[in-house]
Design a protein around this motif. Structure first.
Motif, PDB file in Angstrom:
ATOM      1  N   ALA A 107      70.882   3.755  58.359  1.00  0.00           N
ATOM      2  CA  ALA A 107      71.393   2.525  58.987  1.00  0.00           C
ATOM      3  C   ALA A 107      70.962   2.452  60.452  1.00  0.00           C
ATOM      4  N   ALA A 108      71.049   3.574  61.153  1.00  0.00           N
ATOM      5  CA  ALA A 108      70.661   3.586  62.572  1.00  0.00           C
ATOM      6  C   ALA A 108      69.167   3.335  62.722  1.00  0.00           C
ATOM      7  N   VAL A 109      68.363   3.984  61.885  1.00  0.00           N
ATOM      8  CA  VAL A 109      66.910   3.832  62.000  1.00  0.00           C
ATOM      9  C   VAL A 109      66.506   2.383  61.711  1.00  0.00           C
ATOM     10  N   GLN A 110      67.150   1.772  60.717  1.00  0.00           N
ATOM     11  CA  GLN A 110      66.808   0.380  60.379  1.00  0.00           C
ATOM     12  C   GLN A 110      67.135  -0.576  61.525  1.00  0.00           C
ATOM     13  N   ALA A 111      68.094  -0.191  62.365  1.00  0.00           N
ATOM     14  CA  ALA A 111      68.504  -1.078  63.460  1.00  0.00           C
ATOM     15  C   ALA A 111      67.676  -0.887  64.729  1.00  0.00           C
ATOM     16  N   LEU A 112      66.790   0.122  64.757  1.00  0.00           N
ATOM     17  CA  LEU A 112      66.038   0.403  65.993  1.00  0.00           C
ATOM     18  C   LEU A 112      65.055  -0.727  66.307  1.00  0.00           C
ATOM     19  N   PRO A 113      64.678  -0.840  67.588  1.00  0.00           N
ATOM     20  CA  PRO A 113      63.682  -1.865  67.951  1.00  0.00           C
ATOM     21  C   PRO A 113      62.355  -1.616  67.236  1.00  0.00           C
ATOM     22  N   GLU A 114      61.665  -2.689  66.958  1.00  0.00           N
ATOM     23  CA  GLU A 114      60.332  -2.639  66.334  1.00  0.00           C
ATOM     24  C   GLU A 114      59.420  -1.692  67.130  1.00  0.00           C
ATOM     25  N   GLY A 115      58.751  -0.796  66.449  1.00  0.00           N
ATOM     26  CA  GLY A 115      57.786   0.085  67.125  1.00  0.00           C
ATOM     27  C   GLY A 115      58.391   1.330  67.745  1.00  0.00           C
ATOM     28  N   ALA A 116      59.719   1.429  67.757  1.00  0.00           N
ATOM     29  CA  ALA A 116      60.338   2.621  68.355  1.00  0.00           C
ATOM     30  C   ALA A 116      60.133   3.824  67.439  1.00  0.00           C
ATOM     31  N   THR A 117      59.960   4.987  68.028  1.00  0.00           N
ATOM     32  CA  THR A 117      59.972   6.232  67.260  1.00  0.00           C
ATOM     33  C   THR A 117      61.303   6.919  67.528  1.00  0.00           C
ATOM     34  N   TRP A 118      61.618   7.905  66.703  1.00  0.00           N
ATOM     35  CA  TRP A 118      62.951   8.511  66.823  1.00  0.00           C
ATOM     36  C   TRP A 118      62.946   9.961  66.356  1.00  0.00           C
ATOM     37  N   SER A 119      63.845  10.704  66.968  1.00  0.00           N
ATOM     38  CA  SER A 119      64.179  12.025  66.450  1.00  0.00           C
ATOM     39  C   SER A 119      65.675  12.010  66.155  1.00  0.00           C
ATOM     40  N   ALA A 120      66.137  13.066  65.526  1.00  0.00           N
ATOM     41  CA  ALA A 120      67.565  13.143  65.229  1.00  0.00           C
ATOM     42  C   ALA A 120      68.020  14.580  65.388  1.00  0.00           C
ATOM     43  N   THR A 121      69.279  14.710  65.775  1.00  0.00           N
ATOM     44  CA  THR A 121      69.896  16.025  65.822  1.00  0.00           C
ATOM     45  C   THR A 121      71.290  15.928  65.232  1.00  0.00           C
ATOM     46  N   GLY A 122      71.654  16.917  64.457  1.00  0.00           N
ATOM     47  CA  GLY A 122      72.998  16.958  63.887  1.00  0.00           C
ATOM     48  C   GLY A 122      73.784  18.064  64.568  1.00  0.00           C
TER      49      GLY A 122
END
Ligand code: KMH
Ligand code: ZN
Length: 272
Positions: free
Chosen positions: A188-203
């Motif tokens: 859900a969070a990734v789908q809401a990111l701005p167009e073209g943004a890259t992302w990492s995640a930490t739990g």
């Protein structure tokens, strides 16, 4: 899918050195672990520093010394925390940029943080963002909750793209008070990111492995480290950051997403 960017969040502001002997709190401990983390596959180091009593500090001259020491001993991208500890003032958090890092964290909203509050009101967020642009420091947008994604959109809409022009985010999941560390929330969070943004995640805590596997499968990048995780497996404390980076790199290789080198990461994140 590209290679995998691995960030190590080595120290944080919360863990107690007396209870966690492997936590790097001096410049020597930090550089020693940073060298090993780079060898294991890290490309970015997210840095909080401690004072002589191992308490969190945002002392600018100590931050400068730390940046210099990391640059001397490693090729890692040095990303200073502007989040600090929940007790730090907004002014002290803005002054972190005086230490001239390559990059900095920029949290996009207030969040309950266990029994505390990690305060990031809009006025502070926009001031910090404008300062990163003025100083040419590349921000990583820290998103602890879905509402933070909405604030990131507002920030980009009102103030334009960041230094370097590329938007990279980090989903910080599983903080008590923030978004949970599970696959449905990550998607859900990734789908809401701005167009073209890259992302990492930490739990954080016991969400470390579920978030790591979800992020790898979804084409994201990884942040690991003792800021977020102090238990390697049930009943077995983490002894140092390198083993967390090694585990992330092994899993990234298994997923056919080999860790980016620091040089590749600089290009990917548009850090000059
Ligand atoms: N220590 C937390 C209160 C950041 O580094 O930018 C905030 C934090 C986020 O760790
Ligand atoms: Zn941090």
């Amino acid at each position: 899918m590209t290679g995998c960017l691995i960030t190590v969040a080595a120290t944080g502001a919360e863990a107690d050195k007396a209870q966690v002997p492997g936590l790097p709190v001096t410049i020597e401990e930090l550089t020693e672990q940073a060298i090993a983390c780079q060898q294991a596959g890290a490309a970015v180091i997210h840095v909080h520093i401690r004072d002589d009593e191992a308490k969190p500090t945002l002392d600018v001259s100590r931050l400068k010394d730390t940046v210099a020491a990391l640059r001397e001993t490693t090729d890692l991208i040095v990303q200073l925390s502007t989040g600090g500890a929940v007790t730090d003032s907004f002014d002290a958090r803005l002054a972190v940029l005086d230490a001239e890092p390559d990059a900095c964290s920029l949290t996009c909203g207030t969040v309950n943080f266990g029994d505390e509050v990690f305060a990031n009101p809009w006025g502070f967020i926009k001031e910090l963002y404008q300062l990163t642009k003025e100083r040419g420091v590349v921000p990583e947008f820290e998103l602890f909750d879905l509402g933070h994604v909405a604030t990131l959109h507002r920030l980009l809409r009102e103030f334009g793209p960041p230094a370097g022009g590329h938007v990279h985010c980090d989903l910080v999941m599983g903080v008590p008070g923030g978004m949970p560390g599970d696959t449905a929330t990550l998607v859900a969070a990734v789908q809401a990111l701005p167009e073209g943004a890259t992302w990492s995640a930490t739990g954080v805590g016991r969400t470390t492995l579920p978030v790591l596997f979800s992020a790898l499968g979804a084409g994201g990048h990884l942040r690991v480290g003792m800021e977020d995780t102090l238990t390697f497996s049930r009943g077995r404390p983490v002894t140092g950051n390198p083993e967390l980076v090694q585990r992330a790199a092994d899993l990234a290789n298994l997923a056919q997403r080999p860790p980016m080198t620091p040089a590749e990461a600089r290009e990917f994140l548009a850090i000059g």
